[in-house]
Design an enzyme around this catalytic site. Structure first.
Site, mmCIF file in Angstrom:
data_model
loop_
_atom_site.group_PDB
_atom_site.id
_atom_site.type_symbol
_atom_site.label_atom_id
_atom_site.label_comp_id
_atom_site.label_asym_id
_atom_site.label_seq_id
_atom_site.Cartn_x
_atom_site.Cartn_y
_atom_site.Cartn_z
ATOM 1 N N SER A 122 0.800 -1.229 0.000
ATOM 2 C CA SER A 122 0.000 0.000 0.000
ATOM 3 C C SER A 122 0.827 1.270 0.000
ATOM 4 O O SER A 122 0.292 2.357 -0.198
ATOM 5 C CB SER A 122 -0.960 0.020 1.199
ATOM 6 O OG SER A 122 -0.262 0.365 2.373
ATOM 7 N N LYS A 159 1.146 4.436 7.133
ATOM 8 C CA LYS A 159 0.368 5.209 6.158
ATOM 9 C C LYS A 159 0.763 6.684 6.229
ATOM 10 O O LYS A 159 1.372 7.136 7.203
ATOM 11 C CB LYS A 159 -1.140 5.090 6.446
ATOM 12 C CG LYS A 159 -1.726 3.688 6.292
ATOM 13 C CD LYS A 159 -1.790 3.263 4.848
ATOM 14 C CE LYS A 159 -2.435 1.884 4.695
ATOM 15 N NZ LYS A 159 -1.592 0.797 5.205
#
Length: 204
Positions: A122, A159
């Site tokens: 990701s 993230k």
């Protein structure tokens, strides 16, 4: 006191520093004696003589060090590899210390650091690939756009963090369009990514 052999003094110091670099601890009197093939009493007397002339520090009990220790503390940082962090769906943060890596302080800056191994895809848009080691600065605050280790209950993820003014919450943004943003209110920042250590990938 009889004149000491300067070559032997330098050999003792060289062995002690090489031993320290390889083992992160200083050699014992017995180890110095065995390596240089001299008696323990001789090694003991030489260490005291070297203490007196400033070649090293020795407390007579076994506590030995040279200026190399201070230089390493200033110029480098021993960083623990703590395990995996998810770069996909959040998962439990494994915090078992796997190993330690010495990194130059000049590329890290000030602070306390740890390493996490990236898992998933990701964050590939931020050049963080599966298996990369990510250097994390320990801190509990972050700015918009920082890549953070975010802990939600017992799950951690890596993230990019943004403050979502519309929803008045934190938005954790994956750097891969196949994943969706996560909007969270209760999140604990465990650190900010500052460097990525990679293996060179060869194409054939």
């Amino acid at each position: 006191m009889r004149q000491k052999n300067e070559a032997l003094m330098h050999n003792i110091k060289a062995f002690a520093e090489t031993f320290f670099l390889e083992n992160r601890t200083w050699p014992s009197l017995s180890q110095i004696s065995a390596h240089l093939k001299i008696g323990k009493t001789t090694a003991y007397r030489y260490l005291h003589a070297m203490q007196e002339n400033g070649m090293l520090s020795y407390d007579g009990v076994g506590g030995l060090h040279t200026e190399l220790a201070s230089k390493l503390c200033t110029d480098s940082c021993i960083v623990a590899v703590l395990g995996d962090v998810s770069c996909g769906l959040p998962r439990f943060a494994q915090e078992n210390i796997e190993s330690y890596i010495e990194l130059p302080r000049q590329i890290l800056g000030e602070g306390s650091f740890y390493l996490l191994r990236a898992k998933g895809d990701s964050m590939i848009g931020a050049d963080i690939d599966d298996g990369d080691l990510v250097v994390i600065r320990q801190q509990n605050t972050a700015r918009d756009g920082d890549i953070v280790v975010a802990l939600m209950e017992d799950e951690a993820t890596l993230k990019t963090l943004f403050w979502d003014k519309k929803h008045k919450c934190i938005r954790l943004h994956p750097e891969n369009p196949k994943y969706r943003d996560m909007l969270v209110r209760n999140v604990l920042i465990q650190g900010v990514a500052v460097k990525v250590l990679k293996n060179v990938r060869h194409t054939h």
